[in-house]
Enzyme design. Structure first.
Site, short mmCIF file in Angstrom:
data_model
loop_
_atom_site.label_atom_id
_atom_site.label_comp_id
_atom_site.label_asym_id
_atom_site.label_seq_id
_atom_site.Cartn_x
_atom_site.Cartn_y
_atom_site.Cartn_z
N ARG A 110 -7.59 15.95 14.88
CA ARG A 110 -7.29 14.52 14.93
C ARG A 110 -7.17 13.96 13.51
O ARG A 110 -7.88 14.41 12.59
CB ARG A 110 -8.46 13.85 15.65
N THR A 385 0.01 13.27 21.58
CA THR A 385 0.35 13.01 22.84
C THR A 385 1.72 13.41 23.17
O THR A 385 2.39 12.63 23.12
CB THR A 385 0.14 11.64 23.20
N THR A 403 -0.10 14.00 19.05
CA THR A 403 0.53 12.67 19.11
C THR A 403 0.72 12.05 17.74
O THR A 403 0.07 12.43 16.76
CB THR A 403 -0.34 11.72 19.97
N ASN A 405 0.63 8.74 18.20
CA ASN A 405 0.14 7.54 18.88
C ASN A 405 1.30 6.81 19.54
O ASN A 405 1.68 7.18 20.65
CB ASN A 405 -0.68 6.64 17.96
N ASP A 427 -6.22 3.33 17.14
CA ASP A 427 -7.16 3.87 18.16
C ASP A 427 -8.62 3.58 17.79
O ASP A 427 -9.52 3.80 18.59
CB ASP A 427 -6.95 5.38 18.35
N SER A 456 -10.06 9.15 20.80
CA SER A 456 -8.85 9.48 21.53
C SER A 456 -9.11 9.53 23.04
O SER A 456 -10.26 9.68 23.47
CB SER A 456 -8.34 10.84 21.07
N SER A 457 -8.04 9.43 23.83
CA SER A 457 -8.13 9.66 25.27
C SER A 457 -7.48 10.99 25.66
O SER A 457 -7.40 11.31 26.85
CB SER A 457 -7.42 8.55 26.04
N GLY A 477 0.04 9.68 27.31
CA GLY A 477 -0.04 8.50 28.18
C GLY A 477 -1.18 7.57 27.84
O GLY A 477 -1.64 6.81 28.70
N GLY A 478 -1.66 7.64 26.58
CA GLY A 478 -2.69 6.69 26.15
C GLY A 478 -3.90 6.71 27.06
O GLY A 478 -4.37 7.76 27.47
O1 DON Z 1 -5.34 9.52 21.19
C1 DON Z 1 -5.01 8.70 22.03
O2 DON Z 1 -5.68 8.44 23.01
C2 DON Z 1 -3.67 8.01 21.88
N1 DON Z 1 -3.34 7.93 20.49
C3 DON Z 1 -2.65 8.77 22.68
C4 DON Z 1 -1.29 8.15 22.59
C5 DON Z 1 -0.44 8.52 23.70
O3 DON Z 1 -0.79 9.26 24.57
C6 DON Z 1 0.88 7.90 23.70
N2 DON Z 1 1.69 8.53 24.67
N3 DON Z 1 2.23 8.14 25.59
#
Ligand code: DON
Length: 575
Positions: A110, A385, A403, A405, A427, A456-457, A477-478
């Site tokens: 990360r 991501t 990702t 982000n 984040d 992160s998620s 997908g955040g």
């Molecule tokens: O780490 C995370 O949770 C976010 N930065 C992920 C971003 C993400 O999945 C965007 N994609 N659709």
């Protein structure tokens, strides 16, 4: 936990409350048609990634005798070229590994906050968040981790040479590739932002991109060649590092040569837990994914979900309440465990999860304003991501999410180096009570500190059944990543769906706050929605959420690989 019985509401139940919030760009037309095109059955090995050319690179590496980690590294470099909105050199990610002997590992690469970062760096003099500062432009970027992470993964587990793994990406960047309709749409859609943050020429800016146009990335090819020659040092030192620092200086960014030289990825112990006869192997902090996934599974494990049925009122209500509680805990307790004492073992303790559901009401919704993070005595000391799923012919498995982000990160292309930088700083919790771009809240655990990783998620996950590899899955997908992984697994394990149906099935999502169930089109029948409304649940329609890429080992030992029609570019490969 005791099994719970949840009464099914009669269809004529009076609707007490219906609040559907239609926000911003949320649309209600159906998601891309669910189809069987994004699946493949393979005898020996399989790759699922966000782009057909990257999946093909992965399969080529496997056919050359590379293992799952080799393929993962090559796929990531290929994605950095063919999937510039999320594949990256300028971002970071997580890799979960399970070897065919059952041993597991987890790599945290990360991004980190630069040394000059500070808790209130995105607030104005009145302590209000400055709009867009943590999401767009140079200041939004964390110190990239991808190249160091891929080098560390290769060093520990790789079989083929490093050069073999970087070369396919160099060729894609140098020779160019035809962009897909989705990529053309994205590049066109973000032109204005690219122009706002890039004063020099860059290959992503063109009057109008069309499907099939050739995208050639010469600067990126040169950056990849330096990486091929010098591994991580080819990025964190020398010409590429100089170009990043120069780019930062031109736009009020913070990343210095020292930040780059000091970046190290971290090997961690994968977080594991059981669900019936399955073993879940996932990512610990600095991702919240593994913890929240195990929490949600623990909270529903003893309920007869299969009797309730897929998207029934009872199953949806129970799963939503588990999701609500896990995200409330996420917001309070989770952050980079190298900086904050995350009570990891307590959070996934069976007794705690039972207690957490003590106030669950079978016939009414909790309200998030009254349901805050759980209280517990720290029971045990803590030990501590775009997504790609791969399995090789020996049964070694990699689950990897990476990702920038947002789409194309902070929109800044490093001039002369040809890649986008992340906007991962968003984040962090930039101020208590201020939601990030995914609507997530955070507290002290996820406050900004120099050198710290933002929470992160991302939920790269591998699942065993009866001691054998069973499934590899994850998603971009955040905030909706964790609930998507949760629901796809439950669709297979409890509702008996084949993997493709489990992935294609529409989903719902609850993240504590805002206090609403996000629903994809067709996710819950009108009758079920009415019944849930009568219990006090509120809804928000969203067009689509996380995009799963999964592989399941079938009983005969072959593999079913499934991409997600939510991303038209998702594709499978294998042999
Ligand atoms: O780490 C995370 O949770 C976010 N930065 C992920 C971003 C993400 O999945 C965007 N994609 N659709």
């Amino acid at each position: 936990m005791k099994p719970r019985t949840i009464p099914t509401f009669p269809s004529h139940a009076i609707i007490l409350l219906v609040i559907a919030l239609f926000l911003g760009s949320c649309r209600t037309e159906p998601i891309a048609t669910y189809s069987a095109e994004k699946r493949g059955e393979y005898a020996h090995a399989a790759v699922v990634s966000g782009h057909p050319l990257a999946s093909q690179v992965g399969n080529d590496i496997l056919e050359k005798g590379g293992n799952a980690v080799d393929a993962a590294v090559a796929v990531q470099f290929a994605l950095a070229v063919v999937y510039p909105r999320a594949g990256n050199l300028g971002g970071g990610g997580f890799l979960v590994y399970r070897s065919n002997d059952g041993s597991t590992d987890a790599l945290d690469y990360r991004e980190k906050a630069p040394a000059a970062a500070s808790r209130d760096m995105y607030l104005d003099s009145l302590a209000n968040p400055v709009d867009g500062l943590s999401t767009k432009g140079h200041l939004a970027a964390g110190v990239p981790g991808t190249v160091a992470g891929l080098a560390a993964a290769h060093e520990r587990y790789g079989k083929l040479t490093w050069e073999d793994l970087v070369q396919p990406a160099i060729e894609l960047a140098e020779n160019g590739f035809s962009i897909s309709e989705t990529e053309a749409d994205r590049l066109n859609g973000f032109q204005e932002a690219f122009l706002a943050f890039n004063t020099n020429e860059c290959p992503f800016i063109k009057e109008l991109w069309q499907t099939g146009d050739l995208l050639i990335q010469s600067d990126l090819a040169a950056s990849l060649k330096r990486i091929k020659a010098k591994k991580a040092a080819g990025f964190y030192q020398g010409e590429t590092a100089d170009l990043i620092v120069k780019e930062m200086q031109s736009g009020n960014g913070m990343i210095t040569a020292e930040d780059l030289a000091n970046y190290e990825p971290t090997w961690r112990q994968a977080i594991t837990g059981n669900y019936d006869d399955y073993k879940i192997i996932s990512m610990p902090p600095s991702s919240s994914g593994g913890v929240a996934l195990l929490q949600m599974l623990g909270m529903v494990e003893n309920a007869p979900l299969n009797e309730y049925g897929f998207h029934s009122t009872a199953a949806t209500h129970l799963m939503v309440e588990a999701e609500r509680r896990a995200y409330a805990d996420r917001s309070e307790y989770l952050g980079d465990s190298d900086f904050y004492p995350v009570p990891l073992d307590s959070l996934i303790d069976e007794n705690y999860l039972q207690y957490r559901m003590d106030d669950f009401q079978p016939d009414s919704a909790s309200t998030s304003d009254h349901l805050t993070a759980g209280n517990f005595v720290n029971r045990k000391e803590s030990f501590e991501t775009t997504h790609t799923s791969i399995v090789d012919a020996e049964g070694n498995a990699v689950s990897l999410t990476t990702t920038l982000n947002s789409n194309f990160g902070c929109k800044v292309v490093v001039d002369g180096a040809g890649f986008f930088l992340n906007n991962e700083m968003d984040d962090f919790s930039i101020k208590p009570g201020t939601p990030n771009q995914f609507g997530l809240l955070g507290a002290e655990a996820n406050a900004i500190q120099p050198g710290k990783r933002m929470l992160s998620s991302m939920t790269p996950t591998i699942i065993e059944k009866d001691g054998q590899l069973f499934m590899i899955l994850g998603a971009p997908g955040g905030s909706t990543i964790i609930t998507a992984v949760f629901q796809v697994f439950i669709n297979v394990a409890e509702f008996g769906m084949p993997l493709d149906s489990a992935v294609f099935a529409p989903r719902f999502h609850h993240q504590w706050l805002p206090d609403q169930i996000w629903v994809e089109p067709t996710a819950l029948g009108e009758e079920v929605k009415s019944e849930l409304s009568a219990m006090g649940h509120q809804f928000r329609d969203v067009n689509r959420m996380a995009v799963i890429k999964a592989i399941q080992r079938l009983p005969d030992g072959s593999y079913l690989a499934v991409g997600d029609p939510r991303n038209p570019d998702d594709d499978v490969s294998g042999h």
